[in-house]
Design a protein around this motif. Structure first.
Motif, PDB file in Angstrom:
ATOM      1  N   VAL A 174     -32.220  11.269 -27.547  1.00  0.00           N
ATOM      2  CA  VAL A 174     -32.373  12.560 -26.880  1.00  0.00           C
ATOM      3  C   VAL A 174     -33.746  12.917 -27.523  1.00  0.00           C
ATOM      4  N   PRO A 175     -34.797  13.268 -26.818  1.00  0.00           N
ATOM      5  CA  PRO A 175     -36.199  13.555 -27.377  1.00  0.00           C
ATOM      6  C   PRO A 175     -35.794  15.238 -28.086  1.00  0.00           C
ATOM      7  N   GLY A 179     -32.109  17.233 -28.591  1.00  0.00           N
ATOM      8  CA  GLY A 179     -31.003  16.540 -29.268  1.00  0.00           C
ATOM      9  C   GLY A 179     -30.682  17.149 -30.771  1.00  0.00           C
ATOM     10  N   PRO A 180     -29.531  17.072 -31.533  1.00  0.00           N
ATOM     11  CA  PRO A 180     -29.035  17.520 -32.697  1.00  0.00           C
ATOM     12  C   PRO A 180     -30.059  16.773 -33.716  1.00  0.00           C
ATOM     13  N   GLU A 181     -30.771  17.451 -34.463  1.00  0.00           N
ATOM     14  CA  GLU A 181     -31.478  16.745 -35.491  1.00  0.00           C
ATOM     15  C   GLU A 181     -30.535  15.974 -36.716  1.00  0.00           C
ATOM     16  N   GLY A 206     -16.861  12.906 -46.072  1.00  0.00           N
ATOM     17  CA  GLY A 206     -15.755  12.994 -47.127  1.00  0.00           C
ATOM     18  C   GLY A 206     -14.988  14.096 -47.302  1.00  0.00           C
ATOM     19  N   ASP A 207     -15.174  15.068 -46.858  1.00  0.00           N
ATOM     20  CA  ASP A 207     -14.379  16.375 -46.802  1.00  0.00           C
ATOM     21  C   ASP A 207     -13.247  15.800 -45.675  1.00  0.00           C
ATOM     22  N   PRO A 208     -12.088  16.726 -46.135  1.00  0.00           N
ATOM     23  CA  PRO A 208     -10.933  16.638 -45.139  1.00  0.00           C
ATOM     24  C   PRO A 208     -11.446  16.628 -43.705  1.00  0.00           C
ATOM     25  N   PHE A 209     -10.677  15.698 -42.909  1.00  0.00           N
ATOM     26  CA  PHE A 209     -10.584  16.043 -41.702  1.00  0.00           C
ATOM     27  C   PHE A 209      -9.553  17.512 -40.920  1.00  0.00           C
ATOM     28  N   THR A 210     -10.287  18.284 -40.457  1.00  0.00           N
ATOM     29  CA  THR A 210      -9.515  19.094 -39.955  1.00  0.00           C
ATOM     30  C   THR A 210      -9.747  19.472 -38.485  1.00  0.00           C
ATOM     31  N   GLN A 211     -10.892  20.166 -38.150  1.00  0.00           N
ATOM     32  CA  GLN A 211     -11.477  20.174 -36.808  1.00  0.00           C
ATOM     33  C   GLN A 211     -13.287  19.900 -37.112  1.00  0.00           C
ATOM     34  N   ALA A 212     -13.635  19.167 -36.143  1.00  0.00           N
ATOM     35  CA  ALA A 212     -14.995  18.642 -36.291  1.00  0.00           C
ATOM     36  C   ALA A 212     -15.680  18.745 -34.919  1.00  0.00           C
ATOM     37  N   PHE A 213     -17.100  18.707 -34.817  1.00  0.00           N
ATOM     38  CA  PHE A 213     -17.816  18.926 -33.439  1.00  0.00           C
ATOM     39  C   PHE A 213     -18.786  17.749 -33.243  1.00  0.00           C
ATOM     40  N   ALA A 214     -18.925  17.187 -32.142  1.00  0.00           N
ATOM     41  CA  ALA A 214     -19.556  15.990 -31.655  1.00  0.00           C
ATOM     42  C   ALA A 214     -20.726  16.307 -30.698  1.00  0.00           C
ATOM     43  N   TYR A 215     -21.952  15.833 -30.460  1.00  0.00           N
ATOM     44  CA  TYR A 215     -22.323  15.932 -29.186  1.00  0.00           C
ATOM     45  C   TYR A 215     -22.273  14.504 -28.458  1.00  0.00           C
ATOM     46  N   GLY A 216     -22.040  14.709 -27.206  1.00  0.00           N
ATOM     47  CA  GLY A 216     -22.317  13.227 -26.431  1.00  0.00           C
ATOM     48  C   GLY A 216     -23.506  12.995 -25.604  1.00  0.00           C
ATOM     49  N   THR A 217     -24.026  11.907 -25.628  1.00  0.00           N
ATOM     50  CA  THR A 217     -25.419  11.690 -24.844  1.00  0.00           C
ATOM     51  C   THR A 217     -25.063  10.604 -23.937  1.00  0.00           C
ATOM     52  N   TRP A 218     -26.040  10.724 -23.156  1.00  0.00           N
ATOM     53  CA  TRP A 218     -26.348   9.425 -21.815  1.00  0.00           C
ATOM     54  C   TRP A 218     -27.860   9.724 -21.552  1.00  0.00           C
ATOM     55  N   ASP A 219     -28.306   8.621 -21.577  1.00  0.00           N
ATOM     56  CA  ASP A 219     -29.420   8.011 -20.990  1.00  0.00           C
ATOM     57  C   ASP A 219     -30.666   9.064 -21.508  1.00  0.00           C
ATOM     58  N   GLY A 220     -30.557   9.530 -22.663  1.00  0.00           N
ATOM     59  CA  GLY A 220     -31.477  10.484 -23.422  1.00  0.00           C
ATOM     60  C   GLY A 220     -31.302  11.791 -23.062  1.00  0.00           C
ATOM     61  N   HIS A 221     -30.155  12.332 -22.692  1.00  0.00           N
ATOM     62  CA  HIS A 221     -29.569  13.598 -22.337  1.00  0.00           C
ATOM     63  C   HIS A 221     -28.352  14.069 -23.332  1.00  0.00           C
ATOM     64  N   VAL A 222     -28.316  15.306 -23.605  1.00  0.00           N
ATOM     65  CA  VAL A 222     -26.863  15.629 -24.072  1.00  0.00           C
ATOM     66  C   VAL A 222     -25.945  15.796 -22.789  1.00  0.00           C
ATOM     67  N   SER A 223     -24.834  15.251 -22.933  1.00  0.00           N
ATOM     68  CA  SER A 223     -23.992  15.100 -21.509  1.00  0.00           C
ATOM     69  C   SER A 223     -22.662  15.720 -21.907  1.00  0.00           C
ATOM     70  N   PHE A 224     -22.277  15.888 -23.109  1.00  0.00           N
ATOM     71  CA  PHE A 224     -20.977  16.727 -23.340  1.00  0.00           C
ATOM     72  C   PHE A 224     -20.963  17.402 -24.616  1.00  0.00           C
ATOM     73  N   TRP A 225     -20.012  18.274 -24.994  1.00  0.00           N
ATOM     74  CA  TRP A 225     -19.762  18.892 -26.329  1.00  0.00           C
ATOM     75  C   TRP A 225     -18.495  18.486 -26.558  1.00  0.00           C
ATOM     76  N   GLU A 226     -18.085  18.069 -27.827  1.00  0.00           N
ATOM     77  CA  GLU A 226     -16.981  17.692 -28.143  1.00  0.00           C
ATOM     78  C   GLU A 226     -16.241  18.279 -29.412  1.00  0.00           C
ATOM     79  N   PRO A 227     -15.398  19.177 -29.181  1.00  0.00           N
ATOM     80  CA  PRO A 227     -14.510  19.497 -30.421  1.00  0.00           C
ATOM     81  C   PRO A 227     -13.477  18.316 -30.659  1.00  0.00           C
ATOM     82  N   PRO A 250     -31.828  22.834 -31.117  1.00  0.00           N
ATOM     83  CA  PRO A 250     -33.066  23.677 -31.027  1.00  0.00           C
ATOM     84  C   PRO A 250     -33.346  24.179 -29.545  1.00  0.00           C
ATOM     85  N   ALA A 251     -33.181  23.444 -28.423  1.00  0.00           N
ATOM     86  CA  ALA A 251     -33.380  24.019 -27.427  1.00  0.00           C
ATOM     87  C   ALA A 251     -32.367  23.191 -26.326  1.00  0.00           C
TER      88      ALA A 251
END
Length: 295
Positions: A174-175, A179-181, A206-227, A250-251
Motif C-alpha cells: 500500500v503506497p 498504509g501503516p508504516e 512478545g507481550d501477552p496476547f489480549t486484544q490486538a489490531f491488524a490492517y487488511g490489504t488487497w491490491d495495494g489498498h487497505v481493505s479491512f480493519w481487524e480487531p 497517515p491518510a
C-alpha cells in the motif's frame, strides 16, 4: 461432496436476520441498536451500532451472547468455507482449510461509514504466527471492500489457503501515505487478503496476547480493519471495559468517519461485546484513487 454438505448446513446460520430489541453499552452511555444476527453454537453473534443526530457513526459493535460463548464450535476446526484440496484427496477440514468458523454480518448504511460488512471468525486453536496469534481467539474483519469483491479472492495452495497469484496481489504494498508504516506479518489468506500488524506492539513483540489490531490489504489498498480478541483472556479477566487506541494510517483513500478506539467488554450474562468507538471524520487528500470496491 462432504464440503458441499458442510456449506449447505451453514446457509440457515448466515442468513440475514435483524434483531428488534435495543441494547445499551456496558458503560450505560450509548444506546446500541441491533442490526444483523446469525447463529453461533447455541446462541448468536450480532452487529450493533449507534449514530449521532445526523446519522454519522458513533459506535459499531459485535456481540457474542452468553449462550454462544458457552457453546463455541469445537469440531471440526474449520467450518469448510475457506478450503483448498492441496493433495487432491478430498477436503480435510482440519488441514486443508483456514478461517475457523466464519459468520458474515452486515452494517446499516450510515452517512460517511466506510465499513460495509463484517467477517467474524472463531479460531478455536488460533493460527500462526507461533507465539503471536496461536491462542483461541475471535477475528473481526470490518470490511471496506465490498462483499462481491472479497468473494473473488480465490483459495489455493499458497500461504493461508490462497491462490498463489492472489497471494501476490494481496501482498502488493500500500503506497504512502495510505498504509501503516513499518507494519508486516502475518500473511495473506484466501477469501480475506493480506494481514499487517505492528511488530513493536503486543503480541508480536512478545507481550501477552489480549486484544490486538491488524490492517487488511488487497491490491495495494487497505481493505479491512481487524480487531483480534483472545477468548481465554476475555473470559478469565471479565473486563467491564478494556479499551485501547487504534493506530491510524497517515491518510485514508476513502473519506468518511473512522474509529480511533476499540474496546472489549464482558457482560454479566457472559457475553462479549466488542466496539469501535470515538469516530472522527477523515478526508482523503486530493489525488487519492480509492478502488471501485470501496464506493
Amino acid at each position: 461432496m462432504f464440503l458441499a454438505l458442510v456449506i449447505a448446513s451453514l446457509v440457515p446460520l448466515i442468513s440475514a436476520n435483524r434483531s428488534e430489541a435495543a441494547q445499551t453499552a456496558s458503560d450505560g452511555t450509548v444506546a446500541l441498536k441491533p442490526f444483523n444476527k446469525v447463529a453461533l453454537g447455541n446462541g448468536f453473534v450480532e452487529t450493533l451500532y449507534a449514530t449521532d443526530a445526523a446519522n454519522h457513526p458513533m459506535t459499531l459493535a459485535v456481540r457474542v451472547d452468553g449462550a454462544a460463548m458457552k457453546s463455541l464450535p469445537t469440531a471440526p476446526m474449520h467450518d469448510g468455507q475457506t478450503c483448498f484440496d492441496k493433495d487432491g484427496d478430498g477436503i480435510n477440514l482440519e488441514t486443508d482449510c483456514a478461517s475457523g468458523h466464519e459468520r458474515d454480518l452486515w452494517f446499516p448504511k450510515l452517512d460517511g461509514l466506510p465499513f460495509k460488512w463484517l467477517m467474524f471468525n472463531w479460531q478455536m486453536h488460533g493460527h500462526g504466527p507461533t507465539h503471536v496469534f496461536d491462542k483461541p481467539h475471535f477475528d473481526m474483519h470490518f470490511f471496506i471492500q465490498d462483499f462481491s469483491a472479497r468473494n473473488q479472492i480465490r483459495t489455493g495452495p499458497c500461504n493461508l489457503v490462497i491462490n498463489c497469484d492472489d497471494d501476490a496481489k494481496a501482498k502488493k504494498v500500500v503506497p504512502a501515505p495510505y498504509g501503516p508504516e513499518g507494519w508486516g506479518l502475518p500473511g495473506a489468506a484466501g477469501r480475506m487478503g493480506n494481514h499487517l500488524i505492528d511488530p513493536n506492539a503486543a503480541p508480536a513483540n512478545g507481550d501477552p496476547f489480549t486484544q490486538a489490531f491488524a490492517y487488511g490489504t488487497w491490491d495495494g489498498h487497505v481493505s479491512f480493519w481487524e480487531p483480534v480478541v483472545n477468548k481465554d483472556w476475555i473470559v478469565e479477566t471479565k473486563p467491564s471495559a478494556a479499551c485501547r487506541s487504534i493506530p491510524q494510517t497517515p491518510a485514508v483513500e476513502v473519506s468518511g468517519y473512522y474509529p480511533t478506539q476499540m474496546c472489549s467488554r464482558y457482560g454479566s450474562t457472559g457475553d462479549l461485546t466488542f466496539t469501535l468507538e470515538k469516530f472522527v471524520k477523515r478526508t482523503a487528500p486530493n489525488g487519492a484513487t480509492a478502488p471501485a470496491w470501496a464506493n
